[in-house]
Design an enzyme around this catalytic site. Sequence first.
Site, PDB file in Angstrom:
ATOM      1  CB  SER A 156      -0.931  -0.004   1.210  1.00  0.00           C
ATOM      2  OG  SER A 156      -1.902  -1.009   1.072  1.00  0.00           O
TER       3      SER A 156
ATOM      4  CE  LYS B 184      -5.686  -1.321   0.547  1.00  0.00           C
ATOM      5  NZ  LYS B 184      -4.498  -1.994   1.078  1.00  0.00           N
TER       6      LYS B 184
ATOM      7  CE  LYS C 153       1.324   3.113   4.590  1.00  0.00           C
ATOM      8  NZ  LYS C 153       1.686   1.826   3.970  1.00  0.00           N
TER       9      LYS C 153
END
Lengths: 290, 290, 290, 290
Positions: B91, B166, B235
């Site tokens: 990711s 994503k 994140k």
Amino acid sequence: MIQSVAFIGLGAMGYRMAAHLPQHFDTVYVWNRNFEKAKQHATEYGTQAVELAQAVQADVIFSCLPTSKDVEELIASVKIKSGSIWVDCTSGVPESAKNLATQLKLHNIDFLDAPVSGQTIGAETATLTIMVGGESAAFEKALPAMQAFGKLIKHVGGSGAGFSVKAVNNMLLAVNLCSVAEGFTALKAHGVNLHEALDCINASSGKSGVTETVLPQRILNRSFPLTFALPLLAKDTGIALDLVREAKLSAPVIALTQSLIQASSDLSEKDSDFSSAVKMYESWSKITIE
Amino acid sequence: MIQSVAFIGLGAMGYRMAAHLPQHFDTVYVWNRNFEKAKQHATEYGTQAVELAQAVQADVIFSCLPTSKDVEELIASVKIKSGSIWVDCTSGVPESAKNLATQLKLHNIDFLDAPVSGQTIGAETATLTIMVGGESAAFEKALPAMQAFGKLIKHVGGSGAGFSVKAVNNMLLAVNLCSVAEGFTALKAHGVNLHEALDCINASSGKSGVTETVLPQRILNRSFPLTFALPLLAKDTGIALDLVREAKLSAPVIALTQSLIQASSDLSEKDSDFSSAVKMYESWSKITIE
Amino acid sequence: MIQSVAFIGLGAMGYRMAAHLPQHFDTVYVWNRNFEKAKQHATEYGTQAVELAQAVQADVIFSCLPTSKDVEELIASVKIKSGSIWVDCTSGVPESAKNLATQLKLHNIDFLDAPVSGQTIGAETATLTIMVGGESAAFEKALPAMQAFGKLIKHVGGSGAGFSVKAVNNMLLAVNLCSVAEGFTALKAHGVNLHEALDCINASSGKSGVTETVLPQRILNRSFPLTFALPLLAKDTGIALDLVREAKLSAPVIALTQSLIQASSDLSEKDSDFSSAVKMYESWSKITIE
Amino acid sequence: MIQSVAFIGLGAMGYRMAAHLPQHFDTVYVWNRNFEKAKQHATEYGTQAVELAQAVQADVIFSCLPTSKDVEELIASVKIKSGSIWVDCTSGVPESAKNLATQLKLHNIDFLDAPVSGQTIGAETATLTIMVGGESAAFEKALPAMQAFGKLIKHVGGSGAGFSVKAVNNMLLAVNLCSVAEGFTALKAHGVNLHEALDCINASSGKSGVTETVLPQRILNRSFPLTFALPLLAKDTGIALDLVREAKLSAPVIALTQSLIQASSDLSEKDSDFSSAVKMYESWSKITIE
């Protein structure tokens, strides 16, 4: 045993909800401010269009009006039968439900706040979800009447609990509307294919009612069909924020979303569908979500 | 025709994803920083645990690491076979994908950013969703390899598009996590039965992946099982906010949510599941969502 | 001892700042992309309009350009005198300052980030505030040159610290602009006299630079004079948000304000003064702050 | 002509405000729930500690209580002299002021909402700012009494206007408290000297009451002296948000700040000074603003 039911407020939802009642009850009164609507309903579905004073003599009285204020004014103007149950399907204010329940109890009348979800299609097919607040005994007694148009019918708590759940549901809808607008604008700005992206998200953890139905059926195809007006969504987000405020809680995302939906409502035509809230973002970014 | 594939990074996801490759390809290399894991994988699934230098000689090289920075460092440390395709399932950061794609192209290597969703169960059952950014030709060539563990596999745009989708998906997850925490705390403060309320919302317009699975399976039952760490969600929300910033867009809900998830991550134990983001709200309100 | 100084970038601020240098130094070079401006400055103030290559042979070289990117490109294009000090008065990016300082140090050149505040009137009267980041020794050496146009001159930290303080200052300005717009719109909606309200607030704890000068001198009188462009304020709020993001902090008000200023900038004419950010609120509420 | 005045509520503010009245009026009644305070005041300043029923026979009756609810209850419990003016210095609710004004008018009593700012030092030196809502005639008549402790005394609008201005002022204070906490935490994370940074900002456009006094006198020195409790600031931000909501406006920064102050208040000890709102940020970042 419920002998008679009444339905007050034959709007887009109420008209369809009341249509199922004659299959289950012999006496079904209907009333509407614009009384032609009531007469039309009687002709179409075999209900009885009666004066308001008679409607409130039913065992179970449903109401489905724009706001709690409308319900309060209407209740203040009539003498309701003792022993009856008032079931209010408006998307209303929890505080108002508590006040009405207390006040009507003095006259031996029960009040249930029973907002619905499922839109006009759910009303038509008698598959609405009904979230009900009020006393258990009243809930049990009114249940057969609610089953005429509801499928999932839940007693979620005391007076006001039904309105509270509806307000939070609509707030979550609003939050997703805003965040999906933000996210998909950003994706488009970076050259991503929105339709393929949507397929992926709908198979992933970020999916929601908005990504599954609102975005593909109302926004990406630029149709924005009016089924639920944006000012009403703004009103509901306000009810949710008031819930937060009354409990002295901190809810930054709800607070911000209320402001954003209010702003987008203020900027929109009066008869805009709730989905057109995304247009405020489009005016900022000059990017169309399509 | 793909003759050989490699899988680099055998974490919770990678270990399961790589397990499907031997059914489709004769030569399957695996490599992991902690090399014992690779040897265990070879024993268990019939893959070949090889040195990194050999792994990057495969036709298709998968990577699945914590961050784009890890991928960049790994790629900088090896000499990859010309003509191969690097498929990065991390990711990661869109900007990093663009840079790697440009840089590897100089050596006749394609780079696809191909993050996955579906969690460990999806990896086990080869039903992951894969959102892929990069050149169409490379996508087509790598597709058979991705089909070994993916079910819905979409080419969403150029380099970085996969990572972008994503990041937005995970941002939407984060937004719902926060707003559901806020809404359900408020409902509980008003005495509403959360389980009944949840049933109603899951049949209504406010539903989301969070209300359908995260809330009942991780939060209401107070289990918070670690499958996706909260700092990683923080994140990812940061990556989504960077997308917004790079395009000079205005995204207030995303910006606020990033702050809130960052704060809840900073307040949490390092190995907290993403669902424990709600605990910050619980510490504010002294209300437990159960 | 400083023998020669140069000033690069003769915009609204730089032109006035450079005007004070000849009173303190014998050799004062000026350069501007539009070179006519430099020649005009030489005529008006006795400076020397020289080619860029010569300007960067001065002991102290000032720059005052729109963005850090402009400074980077300019520095990359010239050979600067060893032993000199480059003092950049741009409202720039802290990360860029760190990079330039490191890079120039290799050539025995010091770099100070030294943004100013005080607007054109402060530049004219040599009363600017200068917030300086970089090495102490370089700060001490360059101080006499900065004193030509600065009054309050502070060494706030290492490289990038000056830019950081400026960004936070401008973010605070932006926050006050938004909250004052929100608060005064609400007051007007409730029939409050804004001028009397402002007098009270300016004698109370809610006062700020915005209530003391921006609101009465730019907004209430509907003048919105262009002295600091709204897109530049949007840029500066972005720098502040990046500071927060780099340190992995949570700053919800900063994050939201960045979004709001970005939106209001996107909605405005390009040459709008920063104070016209309030017009977005006015378009929402249909209330004019006057 | 005012012959007699009364002061009800001798808290930290009221005690000092009432002390100036004997210099201007012959008959000065004081009353306090804890009556010992009233007797002490009489001894110290020559006022007359009387029963509540007598206090409300004065020509001008001041009140200074924690909330509007306290004022409403007190007024409901007494028979006030016809023709008198009630001047409420509480930081109260605009809607309550409107109701009280309407209700008292029926008994020929005027009600002015007249909150003050300037803290205990301003009360001591009779230099308070007073923002007054209500009818002009009543304002003019009560003015000589207010001048006993006020310096800047403004008639800002009809009933509720005074409370509205106070609420907005305190909201602006809250916004600055949050944004300054965010900005200075970020600066410290980047190694900036906060004291030097503060000097620069206080000479620049980002300055505010918070940067000029609260930050240096309460936060940076870690004193947090209790002069104005954080829960009261949370209450006032709620009043400001209600103003926004009643007018159906969009005010995202106000809405967010209300949530943040509410959260920080919920996390704090009950007797925390408003300035300790920054500690929530410090707990997130593990950075102390000093």
